[in-house]
Design a protein around this motif. Sequence first.
Motif, PDB file in Angstrom:
ATOM      1  N   SER A  46     -16.940   4.959 -12.721  1.00  0.00           N
ATOM      2  CA  SER A  46     -18.437   5.343 -13.145  1.00  0.00           C
ATOM      3  C   SER A  46     -18.601   5.566 -14.584  1.00  0.00           C
ATOM      4  O   SER A  46     -17.508   5.145 -15.374  1.00  0.00           O
ATOM      5  N   LEU A  47     -19.815   5.514 -15.239  1.00  0.00           N
ATOM      6  CA  LEU A  47     -19.897   5.628 -16.617  1.00  0.00           C
ATOM      7  C   LEU A  47     -19.050   6.604 -17.010  1.00  0.00           C
ATOM      8  O   LEU A  47     -18.507   6.261 -18.353  1.00  0.00           O
ATOM      9  N   PHE A  48     -19.059   7.764 -16.590  1.00  0.00           N
ATOM     10  CA  PHE A  48     -18.033   8.929 -17.174  1.00  0.00           C
ATOM     11  C   PHE A  48     -16.770   8.666 -17.163  1.00  0.00           C
ATOM     12  O   PHE A  48     -16.068   8.658 -18.324  1.00  0.00           O
ATOM     13  N   TYR A  49     -16.235   7.884 -16.280  1.00  0.00           N
ATOM     14  CA  TYR A  49     -14.814   7.338 -16.190  1.00  0.00           C
ATOM     15  C   TYR A  49     -14.604   6.388 -17.394  1.00  0.00           C
ATOM     16  O   TYR A  49     -13.653   6.445 -17.969  1.00  0.00           O
ATOM     17  N   ARG A  50     -15.720   5.618 -17.360  1.00  0.00           N
ATOM     18  CA  ARG A  50     -15.623   4.585 -18.442  1.00  0.00           C
ATOM     19  C   ARG A  50     -15.467   5.058 -19.757  1.00  0.00           C
ATOM     20  O   ARG A  50     -14.706   4.513 -20.676  1.00  0.00           O
ATOM     21  N   ASN A  56       0.714  -1.217  -0.079  1.00  0.00           N
ATOM     22  CA  ASN A  56      -0.201   0.106   0.015  1.00  0.00           C
ATOM     23  C   ASN A  56       0.799   1.198   0.080  1.00  0.00           C
ATOM     24  O   ASN A  56       0.277   2.233  -0.062  1.00  0.00           O
ATOM     25  N   ASP A  57       2.131   1.057  -0.080  1.00  0.00           N
ATOM     26  CA  ASP A  57       2.850   2.415  -0.021  1.00  0.00           C
ATOM     27  C   ASP A  57       4.014   2.189  -1.138  1.00  0.00           C
ATOM     28  O   ASP A  57       5.026   1.572  -1.172  1.00  0.00           O
ATOM     29  N   MET A  58       3.566   2.959  -2.095  1.00  0.00           N
ATOM     30  CA  MET A  58       4.125   2.945  -3.271  1.00  0.00           C
ATOM     31  C   MET A  58       5.365   4.032  -3.176  1.00  0.00           C
ATOM     32  O   MET A  58       5.214   5.381  -3.455  1.00  0.00           O
ATOM     33  N   GLN A  59       6.521   3.622  -2.740  1.00  0.00           N
ATOM     34  CA  GLN A  59       7.574   4.498  -2.943  1.00  0.00           C
ATOM     35  C   GLN A  59       8.032   5.027  -4.314  1.00  0.00           C
ATOM     36  O   GLN A  59       8.157   4.329  -5.258  1.00  0.00           O
ATOM     37  N   GLY A  60       8.127   6.430  -4.189  1.00  0.00           N
ATOM     38  CA  GLY A  60       8.621   6.966  -5.576  1.00  0.00           C
ATOM     39  C   GLY A  60       7.324   7.353  -6.352  1.00  0.00           C
ATOM     40  O   GLY A  60       7.413   8.060  -7.480  1.00  0.00           O
ATOM     41  N   PHE A  61       6.133   6.920  -6.070  1.00  0.00           N
ATOM     42  CA  PHE A  61       4.964   7.282  -6.798  1.00  0.00           C
ATOM     43  C   PHE A  61       4.372   8.736  -6.276  1.00  0.00           C
ATOM     44  O   PHE A  61       3.743   8.635  -5.200  1.00  0.00           O
ATOM     45  N   ARG A  62       4.607   9.577  -6.948  1.00  0.00           N
ATOM     46  CA  ARG A  62       4.028  11.154  -6.588  1.00  0.00           C
ATOM     47  C   ARG A  62       2.609  11.240  -6.408  1.00  0.00           C
ATOM     48  O   ARG A  62       2.319  12.379  -5.479  1.00  0.00           O
ATOM     49  N   PHE A  63       1.713  10.706  -7.185  1.00  0.00           N
ATOM     50  CA  PHE A  63       0.344  11.078  -6.950  1.00  0.00           C
ATOM     51  C   PHE A  63      -0.480  10.135  -6.549  1.00  0.00           C
ATOM     52  O   PHE A  63      -0.276   8.965  -6.381  1.00  0.00           O
ATOM     53  N   SER A  64      -1.728  10.494  -6.197  1.00  0.00           N
ATOM     54  CA  SER A  64      -2.753   9.634  -5.604  1.00  0.00           C
ATOM     55  C   SER A  64      -3.143   8.437  -6.613  1.00  0.00           C
ATOM     56  O   SER A  64      -2.777   8.615  -8.026  1.00  0.00           O
ATOM     57  N   TRP A  65      -3.565   7.369  -6.223  1.00  0.00           N
ATOM     58  CA  TRP A  65      -3.754   6.034  -7.007  1.00  0.00           C
ATOM     59  C   TRP A  65      -4.644   6.502  -8.202  1.00  0.00           C
ATOM     60  O   TRP A  65      -5.931   7.004  -7.553  1.00  0.00           O
ATOM     61  N   PRO A  66      -4.349   6.344  -9.376  1.00  0.00           N
ATOM     62  CA  PRO A  66      -5.245   6.829 -10.345  1.00  0.00           C
ATOM     63  C   PRO A  66      -6.543   5.933 -10.801  1.00  0.00           C
ATOM     64  O   PRO A  66      -7.294   6.404 -11.313  1.00  0.00           O
ATOM     65  N   PHE A  67      -6.734   4.762 -10.285  1.00  0.00           N
ATOM     66  CA  PHE A  67      -7.955   4.056 -10.660  1.00  0.00           C
ATOM     67  C   PHE A  67      -9.135   3.945  -9.654  1.00  0.00           C
ATOM     68  O   PHE A  67      -8.662   3.539  -8.406  1.00  0.00           O
ATOM     69  N   PRO A  68     -10.061   4.368  -9.949  1.00  0.00           N
ATOM     70  CA  PRO A  68     -11.107   4.343  -8.910  1.00  0.00           C
ATOM     71  C   PRO A  68     -11.478   2.876  -8.721  1.00  0.00           C
ATOM     72  O   PRO A  68     -11.666   2.080  -9.440  1.00  0.00           O
ATOM     73  N   LYS A  69     -11.959   2.596  -7.408  1.00  0.00           N
ATOM     74  CA  LYS A  69     -12.524   1.403  -7.097  1.00  0.00           C
ATOM     75  C   LYS A  69     -13.591   0.930  -7.830  1.00  0.00           C
ATOM     76  O   LYS A  69     -14.026  -0.300  -8.226  1.00  0.00           O
ATOM     77  N   LYS A 101       4.132  13.022 -14.030  1.00  0.00           N
ATOM     78  CA  LYS A 101       3.244  14.465 -14.206  1.00  0.00           C
ATOM     79  C   LYS A 101       1.692  14.057 -13.766  1.00  0.00           C
ATOM     80  O   LYS A 101       1.420  12.942 -14.351  1.00  0.00           O
ATOM     81  N   GLN A 102       1.109  14.924 -13.196  1.00  0.00           N
ATOM     82  CA  GLN A 102      -0.130  14.742 -12.889  1.00  0.00           C
ATOM     83  C   GLN A 102      -1.094  14.589 -14.475  1.00  0.00           C
ATOM     84  O   GLN A 102      -1.965  13.266 -14.511  1.00  0.00           O
ATOM     85  N   PHE A 103      -0.689  15.130 -15.555  1.00  0.00           N
ATOM     86  CA  PHE A 103      -1.602  15.003 -16.597  1.00  0.00           C
ATOM     87  C   PHE A 103      -1.148  13.563 -17.312  1.00  0.00           C
ATOM     88  O   PHE A 103      -2.039  12.719 -17.698  1.00  0.00           O
ATOM     89  N   HIS A 104       0.247  13.175 -17.322  1.00  0.00           N
ATOM     90  CA  HIS A 104       0.572  11.860 -17.653  1.00  0.00           C
ATOM     91  C   HIS A 104       0.135  10.753 -16.892  1.00  0.00           C
ATOM     92  O   HIS A 104      -0.295   9.651 -17.620  1.00  0.00           O
ATOM     93  N   THR A 105      -0.115  10.993 -15.692  1.00  0.00           N
ATOM     94  CA  THR A 105      -0.618   9.953 -14.808  1.00  0.00           C
ATOM     95  C   THR A 105      -2.149   9.818 -14.958  1.00  0.00           C
ATOM     96  O   THR A 105      -2.503   8.503 -15.386  1.00  0.00           O
ATOM     97  N   THR A 106      -2.871  10.995 -15.479  1.00  0.00           N
ATOM     98  CA  THR A 106      -4.259  10.721 -15.649  1.00  0.00           C
ATOM     99  C   THR A 106      -4.317   9.897 -17.062  1.00  0.00           C
ATOM    100  O   THR A 106      -5.191   9.099 -17.377  1.00  0.00           O
TER     101      THR A 106
END
Length: 284
Positions: free
Chosen positions: A26-30, A10-23, A118-123
Amino acid sequence: MSGTMRDKTNDMQGFRFSWPFPKKPSLFYRIKSYMTMSLVTSVSKIMFIRGSNKLICHNKETFVKLLKNESQPLITVSNHRSNIDDPLMWCILKFREFWRYKDRHRYTLAAHNICFTKQFHTTMFSLGRCVPCVRGEGVYQKGMDFCVDMLNDNKWVHIFPEGKVCVAAEEPLRFKWGIGRLVMDAKTDPIILPVWCKRMEDVWPIHPPYYPKFGNTVEVYIGEPFSLSDLKKKISSKGLSTEQMRKIITDEVQTRMYQLGEKVNDLPKGSAQAILRKNPPIEY
């Protein structure tokens, strides 16, 4: 799994952003994810527009048949010849096939220090179903946990088990043990499909400057699918450690993929056994 090991995942060393995949996407995300994957597929296919480069796929029907089967998890493993093997290699699917199996489209592990800086790249990469993998954190990390969860939902996970781009002229690399964990920890035994790409580096350079090249032919060879269910049952009764069993599984996948490389004349005969002699297998 011990509490200490679970804390580590649960501790992603070196990963700077919040986990990008929702549990629960939603339809909008898909829809955003579908559109991102469609855009990437469209741009990738530019590399193979008539007259630019040629893409030949061998035994494609085997791959498509496995995509249709949504009742069993699928793991594809392939050699790594350029930085953009994925998504280029999946141009073997026609657009109508991509859209037909969009919910089955692959999740793939990608280096966090390249794709998620970067956040954009992560998204964007996460919408394209690229999963952050932190080099050096081992097989128990959040990205690996996520891929195991996807397999448990009967999804498709693709992995480059060499762990980095490997030049065709170089000696084959020992596989990283991540593939062993995916196979061992999936609740339903996954089907494993080896894939071999030839001359992918001819359309995209390995070293900078990076730019597309044209007038080349890329071949993608789909191997024969297999299950390691019987092997898992056999070694589980031998009193081996988790690490030993993981190596046995990894070695078996490694051997099968390198044998495919030999079969398509992209590796010297005997390469699969030579790498085992350098890294002796576990006796059981």
